[in-house]
Structures are given as C-alpha cells and as structure tokens.
Scaffold this active site. Sequence first.
Site, PDB file in Angstrom:
ATOM      1  N   VAL A   1       2.275 -21.059 -17.794  1.00  0.00           N
ATOM      2  CA  VAL A   1       3.739 -20.960 -17.875  1.00  0.00           C
ATOM      3  C   VAL A   1       4.289 -22.380 -17.808  1.00  0.00           C
ATOM      4  CG1 VAL A   1       5.817 -20.137 -16.724  1.00  0.00           C
ATOM      5  CG2 VAL A   1       3.785 -18.671 -16.827  1.00  0.00           C
TER       6      VAL A   1
ATOM      7  N   GLY B   1      -3.877 -12.476  -9.773  1.00  0.00           N
ATOM      8  CA  GLY B   1      -4.727 -12.277  -8.616  1.00  0.00           C
ATOM      9  C   GLY B   1      -4.478 -10.912  -8.002  1.00  0.00           C
TER      10      GLY B   1
ATOM     11  N   GLU C   1      -1.779 -15.017 -16.693  1.00  0.00           N
ATOM     12  CA  GLU C   1      -2.771 -15.630 -15.809  1.00  0.00           C
ATOM     13  C   GLU C   1      -3.290 -16.928 -16.420  1.00  0.00           C
ATOM     14  OE1 GLU C   1      -5.267 -17.045 -13.310  1.00  0.00           O
ATOM     15  OE2 GLU C   1      -4.072 -15.305 -12.727  1.00  0.00           O
TER      16      GLU C   1
ATOM     17  N   HIS D   1     -24.298  14.562   0.093  1.00  0.00           N
ATOM     18  CA  HIS D   1     -24.113  14.982  -1.301  1.00  0.00           C
ATOM     19  C   HIS D   1     -23.164  16.174  -1.351  1.00  0.00           C
ATOM     20  CE1 HIS D   1     -25.052  15.863  -5.493  1.00  0.00           C
ATOM     21  NE2 HIS D   1     -25.153  17.128  -5.126  1.00  0.00           N
TER      22      HIS D   1
ATOM     23  N   LYS E   1       0.822  -1.214   0.000  1.00  0.00           N
ATOM     24  CA  LYS E   1       0.000   0.000   0.000  1.00  0.00           C
ATOM     25  C   LYS E   1       0.852   1.258   0.000  1.00  0.00           C
ATOM     26  CE  LYS E   1      -3.108  -2.753  -0.344  1.00  0.00           C
ATOM     27  NZ  LYS E   1      -2.148  -3.845  -0.308  1.00  0.00           N
TER      28      LYS E   1
ATOM     29  N   GLY F   1       0.714 -14.684 -12.530  1.00  0.00           N
ATOM     30  CA  GLY F   1      -0.423 -14.684 -11.619  1.00  0.00           C
ATOM     31  C   GLY F   1      -1.166 -13.367 -11.660  1.00  0.00           C
TER      32      GLY F   1
ATOM     33  N   ARG G   1      -0.605 -18.542  -2.099  1.00  0.00           N
ATOM     34  CA  ARG G   1       0.171 -18.743  -0.890  1.00  0.00           C
ATOM     35  C   ARG G   1      -0.147 -20.100  -0.276  1.00  0.00           C
ATOM     36  NH1 ARG G   1       2.637 -14.114   0.663  1.00  0.00           N
ATOM     37  NH2 ARG G   1       2.879 -14.806   2.813  1.00  0.00           N
TER      38      ARG G   1
END
Length: 447
Positions: free
Chosen positions: A227, A172, A193, A424, A50, A170, A258
């Site tokens: 792959v 994901g 993927e 709003h 992050k 991957g 994982r």
Amino acid sequence: MRQADCIIIGAGPGGYETAAALAAAGKDVVLVERDSLGGTCLNRGCIPTKCLCASANIIADIKKADTFGVSIESFTADYTKAHTRIAQVTDRLRAGIDSMLAKVTVVKGSASLEQDRVVVVGDDRFTAPQIIIATGSAPATPPIKGAELAVTSDDFLKLDDIPGRIAIIGGGVIGLEFASVLNAFGREVTVIEYCPEVLPAFDKDIAKRLRTALGRRGIKFMVSTAVTAIRPGIEIDVKGRRGDDVVKADLAVMATGRRAVIPQGTAEAGIELDSRGFIKVDDLMQTSVEGIFAIGDVNGRCMLAHAAEAQGRRAIGSDVNLDIIPSAVFCQPEAAMVGMTEEAAKATDRNIIVGKASYAANGKALATGEDGGTVKLVVDRDSGFILGCHVLGAHASDIVAEAAALMFGMTTADELADELVHNHPTLSEVLPVAARNIIAGLTPPAI
C-alpha cells in the site's frame, strides 16, 4: 513509600494471572492498571473477535442446514446485534478476573518507573524486590501516506455497524479473522498483504490452502502488494506484481501488526529496548535491570495471550516450556499450528519427514460436513520426535492442543501411530493417521 513483594504493571492475561498466582502463594502483590482489567485480549482483541467469529460460524451453519435436512427459508444476519453481545461476554469475564484478584492490591492509574525499582502511580510510590512489566502492545501503523484515514483493529472492534466494502491492510491473524467475519455478514472484503503469502509465520502449505478456501467464499486477496497511499474517499493506492492499482472501499482497516507499550521512565530506569522497540529480556524474562522482568507483548517474543501467561509463570520461578506455544486463526475454516514449520525445520539441516492426513477420510468430519481439512506433521526422521503440527479445518486449535501435549511429552511418531488410542469417531483421529502415513512411507498428497 508502599513496600510490596511484587509490583506488576498491566492487568492483561500475563499480569492478572501472575498476580493471582503470587497472591495465592501468600505474596503481597500490587497490580497497576490504567484501563480495564483483562488488557487487550479481553477488551480489544481475542475475546471481542471470538464473539464475532462465533456469530459468523452460526451464519455458516445456517447456510448449509439444508444439507442436513433442516429447511430454513430465510434469516437475518444483524452485525449490530452480534456486536452487542461482546459487552455481555467481556463484562462477565472481567467480573471473574476481579474475583481472582481478591487478595491482590489493584491500583488504577498509569505507572511510571524510577531507578532502584520504584513505581509511581499518581501521588503514590511503590517499591518491591521484583517488578514485572506486562503493559502489552498497541496497533502499529506503518508510514503510509494517509494512514490516518484507516481505522486500527482497536477502532474496528468499537464499530457496531459496518459499511458494504471493506479493505483490510494486512493478511496476518487479525486481518484474516476480520475478513472471515465480515464476509459471513455479507460485506465485500479485500485483503492486501505485503508478503508473498498470508499468515507469514504459518506453514506455507496451510496458509495457501486457507487463502484458497477464503477466496472461494468471495474474499479477494492481493498478496505481494504494498500500500503506497490512502486517499480521501478511501481510495487505496497499491503496487503489486502487475504494477499499480487502486482499491476502492467504504472502510479501510489497518491490521499490520502491533508495537510495544513502554511505561514512562523505562529508559531512565536503565531498561534496554531492542531494535524493534520491545523490552529486551533473557530466558527468565528478566530485563537488563536485575529484579525487573517483562512478559507478554511488551517483550515481543511471542505476542499471544497464553504466551504472556506462560512467561509470567517463568518470571516467578516455574519451569514452563516456552518452546511449545500453539497458535490459531479462528476464521472459517480454522487454522492452527505448534512448533516448527516444514520450511523452518529444513533450514536447521535436520533430517525431516512430513506426514499428512485429510479430513475427507475421517468419519466424524464426513458425518458433520466438516471434511474440508488437513493435518500436517513435521517429524525428525532420526529421533521420531514431532517437531511441528499444522492443521486447517474444523477444531484445528483443539487438534493442535493435543499435538502440543504430545510434543511436550516427547511422544514419537511411532508411538502416536501405534500406541495411543483415540476415541472414535473424532476429528482427533487424523493425527495418528498422519503418523501412520509417515511410517508407511506414503508420499504426502498435494495440499
């Protein structure tokens, strides 16, 4: 032998939050951690990623600044400097966890299990009527020839400099967040993927639209592609819809899921694993051995930090709702979901109806230049209850958080449309609009 009320193995989000809660209730808690407090999420996962995503978002804002009358003639995106910030953030958060655990006995070392609820750490032995295994997960590497030539997600987050061409194996959550970040920093990114679409667990409409949006940014996708080998020089042999091909890169990143980290002695203690290698648990998070529980990634039920924390609360007696767990992908644009996808709801033979609303008709989205998004509600037609919410666009995770609260409160689509008042202008107004579209019987637009 040290006697305690509860022994927790693993100081990730599930472990340290549960330990702190028990200690606050006056329990004698021993928390064992072999590495750093915070587990994968803080040290090798959510938070470091992050930090990089935040840098990528700033780059995106700078690139569109001229649209808002702000002229920026030039700027430099320095990945090394962005990476340096990770340590500053994680150190601060780790200090906060240390403070949370002031009343907890924290033991540094690797734990192993013995029969009769005994935990061994080095020369020390501990026992308690309740043991909670919260040892998390580690990157999984598929049996691909030359897989050792690729770096894992853990290895990737240690790199403070990234070469020009990156292949991510991957598509994901991990793979797409890395792809979004690297693209923002000017790297050439290819995502490979195996499944027909990225984000296999997400709603197909949202996943397809996200892939299209990332493709417009220059990220290349190869879906329905396996792959078969990775060769020196980072030449990746793939087999897809159009036959065999080779992807050339400077760095290959393995983001293929994982695996559970199982403490030594688990089998000897009588704890059963499932066919995937995760610890079997019941709905109270108890394993096959009475008094021993497993929470978080290690049980494979929902591999999210907040799910681990919620499962910990369930293990110590809270009636937390584990059926409503939101999840998000913090790329550009952001994607998030909670509850059932349209495909999953249809598979249950429910009588469902779908409502959609576009960011393009939202005042806040237009004012801020974030109008490229959509909301999708999946509703049970008979009861009116919201079964799922799926969002692509700015602040998707925040909108889904509100949807999760509505689902927990068993709010109907009618109530969302007509009885709840939203501020709003805010992006959250797209939720009642989607509900009103259901009530009006409007045909959902193509997404």
